[in-house]
Design a protein around this motif. Structure first.
Motif, PDB file in Angstrom:
ATOM      1  N   GLY A 201     -25.685   1.546  79.105  1.00  0.00           N
ATOM      2  CA  GLY A 201     -24.527   2.091  79.807  1.00  0.00           C
ATOM      3  C   GLY A 201     -24.551   1.871  81.300  1.00  0.00           C
ATOM      4  N   VAL A 202     -25.181   0.782  81.749  1.00  0.00           N
ATOM      5  CA  VAL A 202     -25.309   0.455  83.177  1.00  0.00           C
ATOM      6  C   VAL A 202     -26.027   1.605  83.897  1.00  0.00           C
ATOM      7  N   ILE A 203     -27.257   1.837  83.494  1.00  0.00           N
ATOM      8  CA  ILE A 203     -28.076   2.894  84.080  1.00  0.00           C
ATOM      9  C   ILE A 203     -28.876   2.297  85.233  1.00  0.00           C
ATOM     10  N   ILE A 204     -28.652   2.839  86.437  1.00  0.00           N
ATOM     11  CA  ILE A 204     -29.288   2.325  87.651  1.00  0.00           C
ATOM     12  C   ILE A 204     -30.425   3.259  88.040  1.00  0.00           C
ATOM     13  N   PRO A 205     -31.618   2.727  88.279  1.00  0.00           N
ATOM     14  CA  PRO A 205     -32.755   3.589  88.614  1.00  0.00           C
ATOM     15  C   PRO A 205     -32.637   4.150  90.029  1.00  0.00           C
ATOM     16  N   PRO A 206     -33.427   5.171  90.362  1.00  0.00           N
ATOM     17  CA  PRO A 206     -33.382   5.744  91.716  1.00  0.00           C
ATOM     18  C   PRO A 206     -33.771   4.714  92.769  1.00  0.00           C
ATOM     19  N   ALA A 207     -33.235   4.865  93.961  1.00  0.00           N
ATOM     20  CA  ALA A 207     -33.597   3.978  95.068  1.00  0.00           C
ATOM     21  C   ALA A 207     -35.100   4.048  95.299  1.00  0.00           C
ATOM     22  N   ARG A 235     -24.725 -11.372  88.989  1.00  0.00           N
ATOM     23  CA  ARG A 235     -23.953 -10.285  88.390  1.00  0.00           C
ATOM     24  C   ARG A 235     -23.935  -9.024  89.259  1.00  0.00           C
ATOM     25  N   THR A 236     -25.042  -8.708  89.926  1.00  0.00           N
ATOM     26  CA  THR A 236     -25.121  -7.469  90.719  1.00  0.00           C
ATOM     27  C   THR A 236     -24.803  -7.686  92.197  1.00  0.00           C
ATOM     28  N   GLY A 237     -24.359  -8.895  92.552  1.00  0.00           N
ATOM     29  CA  GLY A 237     -24.056  -9.174  93.951  1.00  0.00           C
ATOM     30  C   GLY A 237     -25.216  -9.800  94.699  1.00  0.00           C
ATOM     31  N   LYS A 238     -26.318 -10.033  94.026  1.00  0.00           N
ATOM     32  CA  LYS A 238     -27.459 -10.800  94.531  1.00  0.00           C
ATOM     33  C   LYS A 238     -27.799 -11.844  93.473  1.00  0.00           C
ATOM     34  N   LEU A 239     -28.499 -12.904  93.889  1.00  0.00           N
ATOM     35  CA  LEU A 239     -28.907 -13.909  92.908  1.00  0.00           C
ATOM     36  C   LEU A 239     -29.668 -13.246  91.766  1.00  0.00           C
ATOM     37  N   LEU A 240     -30.662 -12.420  92.128  1.00  0.00           N
ATOM     38  CA  LEU A 240     -31.422 -11.626  91.169  1.00  0.00           C
ATOM     39  C   LEU A 240     -31.353 -10.170  91.588  1.00  0.00           C
ATOM     40  N   ALA A 241     -31.308  -9.272  90.618  1.00  0.00           N
ATOM     41  CA  ALA A 241     -31.201  -7.852  90.931  1.00  0.00           C
ATOM     42  C   ALA A 241     -32.429  -7.336  91.671  1.00  0.00           C
ATOM     43  N   GLU A 242     -33.586  -7.981  91.494  1.00  0.00           N
ATOM     44  CA  GLU A 242     -34.809  -7.564  92.193  1.00  0.00           C
ATOM     45  C   GLU A 242     -34.623  -7.601  93.706  1.00  0.00           C
ATOM     46  N   GLN A 243     -33.705  -8.426  94.192  1.00  0.00           N
ATOM     47  CA  GLN A 243     -33.519  -8.592  95.623  1.00  0.00           C
ATOM     48  C   GLN A 243     -32.917  -7.363  96.292  1.00  0.00           C
ATOM     49  N   HIS A 244     -32.332  -6.468  95.507  1.00  0.00           N
ATOM     50  CA  HIS A 244     -31.789  -5.238  96.088  1.00  0.00           C
ATOM     51  C   HIS A 244     -32.896  -4.370  96.671  1.00  0.00           C
ATOM     52  N   GLU A 245     -34.126  -4.530  96.176  1.00  0.00           N
ATOM     53  CA  GLU A 245     -35.243  -3.776  96.742  1.00  0.00           C
ATOM     54  C   GLU A 245     -36.290  -4.689  97.373  1.00  0.00           C
ATOM     55  N   GLY A 246     -35.952  -5.953  97.515  1.00  0.00           N
ATOM     56  CA  GLY A 246     -36.823  -6.872  98.223  1.00  0.00           C
ATOM     57  C   GLY A 246     -38.164  -7.124  97.561  1.00  0.00           C
ATOM     58  N   ILE A 247     -38.201  -7.100  96.236  1.00  0.00           N
ATOM     59  CA  ILE A 247     -39.451  -7.343  95.514  1.00  0.00           C
ATOM     60  C   ILE A 247     -39.390  -8.676  94.794  1.00  0.00           C
ATOM     61  N   GLU A 248     -40.534  -9.099  94.249  1.00  0.00           N
ATOM     62  CA  GLU A 248     -40.587 -10.289  93.410  1.00  0.00           C
ATOM     63  C   GLU A 248     -41.333  -9.957  92.131  1.00  0.00           C
ATOM     64  N   ALA A 249     -40.738 -10.298  91.006  1.00  0.00           N
ATOM     65  CA  ALA A 249     -41.405 -10.119  89.719  1.00  0.00           C
ATOM     66  C   ALA A 249     -42.443 -11.211  89.533  1.00  0.00           C
ATOM     67  N   ASP A 250     -43.394 -10.962  88.639  1.00  0.00           N
ATOM     68  CA  ASP A 250     -44.347 -12.002  88.247  1.00  0.00           C
ATOM     69  C   ASP A 250     -43.722 -12.931  87.212  1.00  0.00           C
ATOM     70  N   VAL A 251     -42.868 -12.348  86.381  1.00  0.00           N
ATOM     71  CA  VAL A 251     -42.157 -13.101  85.351  1.00  0.00           C
ATOM     72  C   VAL A 251     -40.703 -12.643  85.358  1.00  0.00           C
ATOM     73  N   THR A 252     -39.782 -13.588  85.416  1.00  0.00           N
ATOM     74  CA  THR A 252     -38.352 -13.274  85.401  1.00  0.00           C
ATOM     75  C   THR A 252     -37.706 -13.984  84.221  1.00  0.00           C
ATOM     76  N   LEU A 253     -36.870 -13.250  83.497  1.00  0.00           N
ATOM     77  CA  LEU A 253     -36.204 -13.807  82.320  1.00  0.00           C
ATOM     78  C   LEU A 253     -34.724 -13.997  82.618  1.00  0.00           C
ATOM     79  N   LEU A 254     -34.243 -15.213  82.402  1.00  0.00           N
ATOM     80  CA  LEU A 254     -32.835 -15.538  82.596  1.00  0.00           C
ATOM     81  C   LEU A 254     -32.228 -16.057  81.301  1.00  0.00           C
ATOM     82  N   GLY A 255     -30.926 -15.886  81.162  1.00  0.00           N
ATOM     83  CA  GLY A 255     -30.190 -16.390  80.011  1.00  0.00           C
ATOM     84  C   GLY A 255     -28.715 -16.233  80.300  1.00  0.00           C
ATOM     85  N   LYS A 256     -27.930 -16.015  79.283  1.00  0.00           N
ATOM     86  CA  LYS A 256     -26.496 -15.756  79.403  1.00  0.00           C
ATOM     87  C   LYS A 256     -25.821 -16.671  80.418  1.00  0.00           C
TER      88      LYS A 256
END
Length: 404
Positions: A201-207, A235-256
């Motif tokens: 349901g588009v659940i967004i975690p706390p800042a 989709r979220t206004g950034k290339l990847l949603a991780e960029q909203h908090e300035g982090i980098e994942a070790d593994v990122t999954l893309l599709g769709k």
């Protein structure tokens, strides 16, 4: 519905497995943000095939790339090299900052591939005892529908009568960094999580949540695996949603949206450590990395960047969210979203969200319900301000009705 449409729906019901409950419309054409049914009625697509059609329906440049490649070479298998795979690797790595790429077909395949890879890394690099690797996931997750994935779902609809399931998964609440810290052990190899829980349901975690998550994973030598199959690629206004908090994942999954809706394409993007453990014969896919898929994906990410779709998603998403919050309706419990990934949650007493989606269909908007009382809104990233305002007028009219 006219008789020919009724016949199509009836034929589908007669021959098809009943594992979907579509809205009562039969679509036959699409262009940009619009789709048309077999009667010629036009609708604003506010689902985008669950974000797979982010670049808009039948984008001409992606179509041209697909046709050109389909006339040259479609499939070689990975037994041979092809002239599109290396270019896809190079371009997706440059765009995302990834070191290694594993191409697959569906999002679920990407998730399964990541699970295998982080377990292998856990045994061969981290030193977890064989057969003891643990992966932490979140309640209300949605990562696909394979047997391995539904085994760690908390949705009874996806699990009932499909077991027994594979062990090795711990489930914690979403958005709770303390719960993650408490769940980590020396056998934990990864934390698999969606940046925003879409299907829930588009659940967004706390800042600040993902900042803490990143710190915990780094401190405990745990791989952070972000499922950006829906949230990624603008989709979220950034290339990847991780960029909203300035982090980098070790593994990122893309599709769709990786193919703009033309072809099933997914990818596991990783640091060298995780995908570097795979050796020939240990994992693969006949269609994964095929030249047609690579050519389509290259065009899809190119138009996403060149045509400013990511920036447009940020602008129009803010406009859409503000407009939804301005709707004064007793039916609405909460409005939430980021970029063009939006949701309107209704009060339970307002009735099922599906009834409102059906009412919206009558006003020229196609949206989809999820979890009984939530309407998901995710139009293509090419939507304009005028189209957002047009949609908001019809949403306001519909949501102020009592359809309970």
């Amino acid at each position: 519905m006219n008789s020919s449409v009724i016949d199509l729906v009836a034929t589908e019901a007669r021959f098809g497995a009943q594992n979907y409950e579509p809205i009562g419309v039969v679509l036959s054409r699409g262009e940009g943000v619009w789709v048309w049914d077999t009667d010629g009625n036009r609708y604003l697509d506010c689902l985008s095939a669950y974000s797979a059609v982010s670049q808009g329906h039948c984008h001409p440049k992606i179509l041209a790339a697909m046709v050109e490649q389909a006339q040259r070479l479609t499939l070689t298998s990975r037994a041979f090299h092809n002239d599109q795979l290396a270019l896809f690797y190079e371009e997706i790595a440059a765009l995302t900052g990834s070191h290694k790429v594993l191409p697959m077909n569906s999002g679920a395949e990407a998730v399964e591939s990541a699970i295998k890879s982080v377990r292998k890394w856990g045994y061969e690099v981290k030193g977890v005892p064989d057969g003891q690797a643990e992966i932490i996931v979140c309640a209300n997750n949605f990562h696909g529908r394979t047997l391995g994935i539904v085994g760690f779902s908390t949705d009874p609809e996806t699990r009932t009568h499909f077991g027994p399931f594979a062990p090795g998964f711990k489930i914690i609440p979403f958005g709770d960094a303390a719960a993650l810290e408490n769940a980590i052990t020396s056998n934990t190899v990864a934390f698999l999580v969606e940046p925003i829980q879409g299907e829930a349901g588009v659940i967004i975690p706390p800042a600040g949540y993902f900042t803490e998550v990143r710190e915990l994973c780094t401190a405990n030598n745990v791989m952070l695996v972000l499922d950006e199959i829906q949230t990624g690629l603008g989709r979220t206004g950034k290339l990847l949603a991780e960029q909203h908090e300035g982090i980098e994942a070790d593994v990122t999954l893309l599709g769709k949206a990786l193919s703009g809706g033309f072809y099933p394409v997914s990818a596991v993007l990783s640091n060298n450590e995780v995908l570097g453990t795979l050796r020939p014969g240990q994992h693969g896919s006949t269609f994964g990395g095929n030249p047609l898929a690579c050519a389509v994906a290259r065009a899809a990410i190119r138009v996403l960047v060149e045509e400013g779709m990511i920036e447009n998603a940020a602008r129009q998403g803010a406009r859409f969210l503000e407009g939804l919050k301005d709707i004064r309706a007793n039916t609405i419990r909460e409005v939430r979203g980021r970029g063009l990934m939006l949701a309107v949650e209704l009060h339970p007493e307002a009735g099922r969200a599906r009834r409102y989606c059906e009412a919206l269909q009558g006003k020229g908007i196609l949206a989809k319900d999820t979890h009984e009382h939530t309407i998901r809104i995710a139009p293509p990233l090419v939507i304009t301000s005028d189209q957002v305002d047009w949609a908001l007028e019809r949403l306001a009219t519909t949501l102020t009705q009592d359809l309970s």
